[in-house]
Design a protein around this motif. Sequence first.
Motif, PDB file in Angstrom:
ATOM      1  N   ASN A 159      17.981 -40.427 -26.574  1.00 27.90           N
ATOM      2  CA  ASN A 159      19.347 -40.663 -27.020  1.00 27.90           C
ATOM      3  C   ASN A 159      19.722 -42.136 -26.825  1.00 27.90           C
ATOM      4  O   ASN A 159      19.754 -42.629 -25.692  1.00 27.90           O
ATOM      5  N   PHE A 160      20.011 -42.825 -27.902  1.00 29.03           N
ATOM      6  CA  PHE A 160      20.447 -44.224 -27.848  1.00 29.03           C
ATOM      7  C   PHE A 160      21.932 -44.349 -28.184  1.00 29.03           C
ATOM      8  O   PHE A 160      22.379 -45.385 -28.641  1.00 29.03           O
ATOM      9  N   GLU A 161      22.680 -43.298 -27.950  1.00 32.01           N
ATOM     10  CA  GLU A 161      24.124 -43.285 -28.198  1.00 32.01           C
ATOM     11  C   GLU A 161      24.839 -43.877 -26.984  1.00 32.01           C
ATOM     12  O   GLU A 161      24.533 -43.536 -25.850  1.00 32.01           O
ATOM     13  N   ALA A 162      25.785 -44.760 -27.219  1.00 36.88           N
ATOM     14  CA  ALA A 162      26.568 -45.356 -26.127  1.00 36.88           C
ATOM     15  C   ALA A 162      27.839 -44.556 -25.927  1.00 36.88           C
ATOM     16  O   ALA A 162      28.555 -44.269 -26.881  1.00 36.88           O
ATOM     17  N   LYS A 163      28.104 -44.209 -24.687  1.00 36.26           N
ATOM     18  CA  LYS A 163      29.375 -43.566 -24.355  1.00 36.26           C
ATOM     19  C   LYS A 163      30.440 -44.661 -24.247  1.00 36.26           C
ATOM     20  O   LYS A 163      30.128 -45.797 -23.899  1.00 36.26           O
ATOM     21  N   PRO A 164      31.684 -44.337 -24.528  1.00 36.23           N
ATOM     22  CA  PRO A 164      32.744 -45.359 -24.464  1.00 36.23           C
ATOM     23  C   PRO A 164      32.830 -46.078 -23.113  1.00 36.23           C
ATOM     24  O   PRO A 164      33.126 -47.263 -23.061  1.00 36.23           O
ATOM     25  N   ASN A 165      32.511 -45.390 -22.014  1.00 29.41           N
ATOM     26  CA  ASN A 165      32.586 -46.038 -20.701  1.00 29.41           C
ATOM     27  C   ASN A 165      31.397 -46.959 -20.407  1.00 29.41           C
ATOM     28  O   ASN A 165      31.396 -47.652 -19.393  1.00 29.41           O
ATOM     29  N   GLU A 166      30.398 -46.984 -21.275  1.00 26.98           N
ATOM     30  CA  GLU A 166      29.231 -47.849 -21.081  1.00 26.98           C
ATOM     31  C   GLU A 166      29.415 -49.242 -21.682  1.00 26.98           C
ATOM     32  O   GLU A 166      28.605 -50.122 -21.433  1.00 26.98           O
ATOM     33  N   VAL A 167      30.442 -49.416 -22.487  1.00 29.40           N
ATOM     34  CA  VAL A 167      30.669 -50.707 -23.145  1.00 29.40           C
ATOM     35  C   VAL A 167      32.060 -51.222 -22.789  1.00 29.40           C
ATOM     36  O   VAL A 167      32.899 -50.485 -22.280  1.00 29.40           O
ATOM     37  N   ARG A 168      32.267 -52.490 -23.061  1.00 30.21           N
ATOM     38  CA  ARG A 168      33.586 -53.115 -22.873  1.00 30.21           C
ATOM     39  C   ARG A 168      34.060 -53.601 -24.239  1.00 30.21           C
ATOM     40  O   ARG A 168      33.305 -54.262 -24.958  1.00 30.21           O
ATOM     41  N   ILE A 169      35.292 -53.261 -24.574  1.00 30.81           N
ATOM     42  CA  ILE A 169      35.884 -53.651 -25.853  1.00 30.81           C
ATOM     43  C   ILE A 169      36.900 -54.753 -25.598  1.00 30.81           C
ATOM     44  O   ILE A 169      37.761 -54.615 -24.722  1.00 30.81           O
ATOM     45  N   ASP A 170      36.811 -55.829 -26.359  1.00 38.54           N
ATOM     46  CA  ASP A 170      37.797 -56.898 -26.254  1.00 38.54           C
ATOM     47  C   ASP A 170      39.093 -56.389 -26.887  1.00 38.54           C
ATOM     48  O   ASP A 170      39.123 -56.087 -28.080  1.00 38.54           O
ATOM     49  N   PRO A 171      40.176 -56.296 -26.110  1.00 44.38           N
ATOM     50  CA  PRO A 171      41.422 -55.740 -26.658  1.00 44.38           C
ATOM     51  C   PRO A 171      42.053 -56.595 -27.755  1.00 44.38           C
ATOM     52  O   PRO A 171      42.800 -56.086 -28.582  1.00 44.38           O
ATOM     53  N   GLU A 172      41.743 -57.872 -27.789  1.00 38.82           N
ATOM     54  CA  GLU A 172      42.327 -58.747 -28.817  1.00 38.82           C
ATOM     55  C   GLU A 172      41.589 -58.660 -30.141  1.00 38.82           C
ATOM     56  O   GLU A 172      42.188 -58.748 -31.202  1.00 38.82           O
TER      57      GLU A 172
END
Length: 104
Positions: free
Chosen positions: A15-28
């Motif tokens: 499985n190469f799916e990223a969970k939302p808590n594994e990445v950081r999203i730039d809010p801007e």
Amino acid sequence: MVNEGTPTFYRGGSNFEAKPNEVRIDPETNYVKPTHGISIHQDADRVRSFGGAYKIVFLPDTLKCVQRGRDRGHYEIVPREANLLTYKQYLDELRKIQAVLEEQ
């Protein structure tokens, strides 16, 4: 293909799916930051218990492997800085990774 002379990396499980808590999203910008991604390791034995050691044989040019943490063999697959990817685009790029099960 992964280039000759580059380190070999393994993922625990196929499985190469990223969970939302594994990445950081730039809010801007709403783009995935190239600081956190899905975990991989240079030692197949370290990931084998997570569903088998899958050797990465192809990584899209939009992604790269960066060393993270105290364990010098632990890496994460993240977007290249030049590639601004939304979370959905990052997931699409992760699906392009090709890996084969490494036998013990």
